[in-house]
Design an enzyme around this catalytic site. Sequence first.
Site, PDB file in Angstrom:
ATOM      1  CG  ASP A  70      -2.295   0.633   0.907  1.00 19.69           C
ATOM      2  OD1 ASP A  70      -2.327   1.874   0.976  1.00 19.69           O
ATOM      3  OD2 ASP A  70      -3.308  -0.041   0.604  1.00 19.69           O
ATOM      4  CG  ASP A  71       0.288   6.055   0.837  1.00 23.13           C
ATOM      5  OD1 ASP A  71       1.285   6.365   0.157  1.00 23.13           O
ATOM      6  OD2 ASP A  71      -0.587   6.885   1.166  1.00 23.13           O
ATOM      7  CG  ASP A 147      -6.481   5.755  -1.713  1.00 20.96           C
ATOM      8  OD1 ASP A 147      -7.684   6.064  -1.686  1.00 20.96           O
ATOM      9  OD2 ASP A 147      -5.858   5.344  -0.723  1.00 20.96           O
ATOM     10  NE  ARG A 203     -12.854   0.626  -0.228  1.00 18.80           N
ATOM     11  CZ  ARG A 203     -11.913   1.320   0.406  1.00 18.80           C
ATOM     12  NH1 ARG A 203     -10.634   1.103   0.171  1.00 18.80           N
ATOM     13  NH2 ARG A 203     -12.254   2.211   1.308  1.00 18.80           N
ATOM     14  CG  ASP A 207     -10.189   3.462   4.160  1.00 16.80           C
ATOM     15  OD1 ASP A 207     -10.557   3.485   2.974  1.00 16.80           O
ATOM     16  OD2 ASP A 207      -9.040   3.778   4.526  1.00 16.80           O
TER      17      ASP A 207
END
Length: 491
Positions: A70-71, A147, A203, A207
Amino acid sequence: MAALHLAFALALFTGHAAGVNNGLARTPQMGWNNWNALGCDVSESLLLDTSKKLVDSGLRDVGYNYVVLDDCWSRGRDEEGFLEEDLEKFPSGMSAVAEELHRQGLLFGMYSSAGEMTCARYAGSLDWEENDAKSFAGWGVDYLKYDNCYHMGRFGTPKLSFDRYKVMWDALNSTGRPILYSLCNWGEDYSHTWGMSIANSWRMSGDIYDSFSRPDDLCSCIDASSPFCIAPGTHCSVLNIINKVAPYVDRGQPGGWNDLDMLEVGNGGMTDEEYKAHFSLWAALKSPLLMGNDLRSLSAASLTILNNPAVIAISQDPVGHSVYRVRRELNVAKDKYGVGEIQVWSGGLSGGDQVVLLLNAAGEDARISASLEEIFLHDGPEGSAPQINEEWEVFDLWGNRMDNALAQKILDADEKDVEKLWKQANWYNSTEISYKEGLKKRDERLMGKKVGKINAGGSLTAKVKRHSVEMFRLRSVGHGGKRKVHAKEEL
Ligand SMILES: *[C@@H]1O[C@H](CO)[C@@H](O)[C@H](O)[C@H]1NC(C)=O
Ligand SMILES: *[C@@H]1O[C@H](CO)[C@@H](O)[C@H](O)[C@H]1NC(C)=O
């Protein structure tokens, strides 16, 4: 009525086949992502320790094959405008990481944002899409989670968001490398209405967090299509997310899926029953199944949820239909957050089987009953479905859950002993035999444990613990010959 229904299904099928075309995610993708458990604490050794664990625990071979970083991995752009990996965190570089994962039979996922910065404020890909797609392809990346932070105000209408995300889809396509595109705009601008044209998953919510039913101000939206849902946020419970996706479950198709966010199984905030329910729902709703735990400290109980092949076979069924919610009862027995719901979900599987989930999201144990009329509502309302007149065998999909002691032995074993234990556990190996093949052969590990029968016109009843689910596969006895399984669906 039946003919009309079939015509409608075929129209949908043709429509969606024209959408995504990179050949990936024919069933919902499975793997692991570091974010839920570890956030920015990323490194080369984390990825390689995790990949080793995926292989040694057997999880790779029940289907979890994407390792997604991820990030927080970059140190910005070089003079030519290409992203550079942080060599302190990834001393061998991303190409070497990708190569090692591929050597282990795994696939490599990375992350960026359709914004000037990522959510953790690293360099974002907005207006740098071509460069960044080239970097990902050049490193050997197989998956991009993309994202939505710092989008420079380029959102607010479906067209604005669609256009912003399409640039990366096109850029990935022009690299010539098949890269699974996981669109992560939290459901803003009705992504469930356009995601399938440009992404392998989208999505549909803010979250997730590690709670089954707790409402939280940071997850203010309860309805993804509401014009007031402008801050999808974070801290969304399992219950919040399934209630949001319920009206859009039919948007997923082979090639593109509603993404309910990564799994929380193993992170400690939910009970064993709640994690079982969370996992069951994510599988049956055809969400990608990305484990979000720290695999280096995987517990036996978590392993025996995540490795249940009878539940994974629902997720990986080639027909690719999500379950629908056929009943929602509110204000039953309230839990400590004032939430008290009973829900029944049902959906069609390959070979004419049916999956049913009896969900108890209330504060007390309950007996839940669903009639065949309800279970087959989507094959014909008001009792018109032919399946109601058939007799059904009932299989409990959690009935053969692996024993914790054996799971612990597998986790503790060294490489040379583990194969024996896999044999002893009768481990389902999807690397050797795909779920599609296994289902065709009615492999008993995918069927669950036979627990009873439903007579024609009858109903399914089970006791369901509070904050838990009972999940069943129904199989028609003899199929009656009266009902044709749609040939088109057997893809
Ligand atoms: C699954 O099959 C592959 C290929 O034959 C093998 O390398 C692997 O060890 C098997 N895994 C399990 C869990 O049995
Ligand atoms: C790119 O798109 C074309 C058609 O639009 C498709 O046939 C092809 O498979 C895609 N290639 C990749 C690498 O995604």
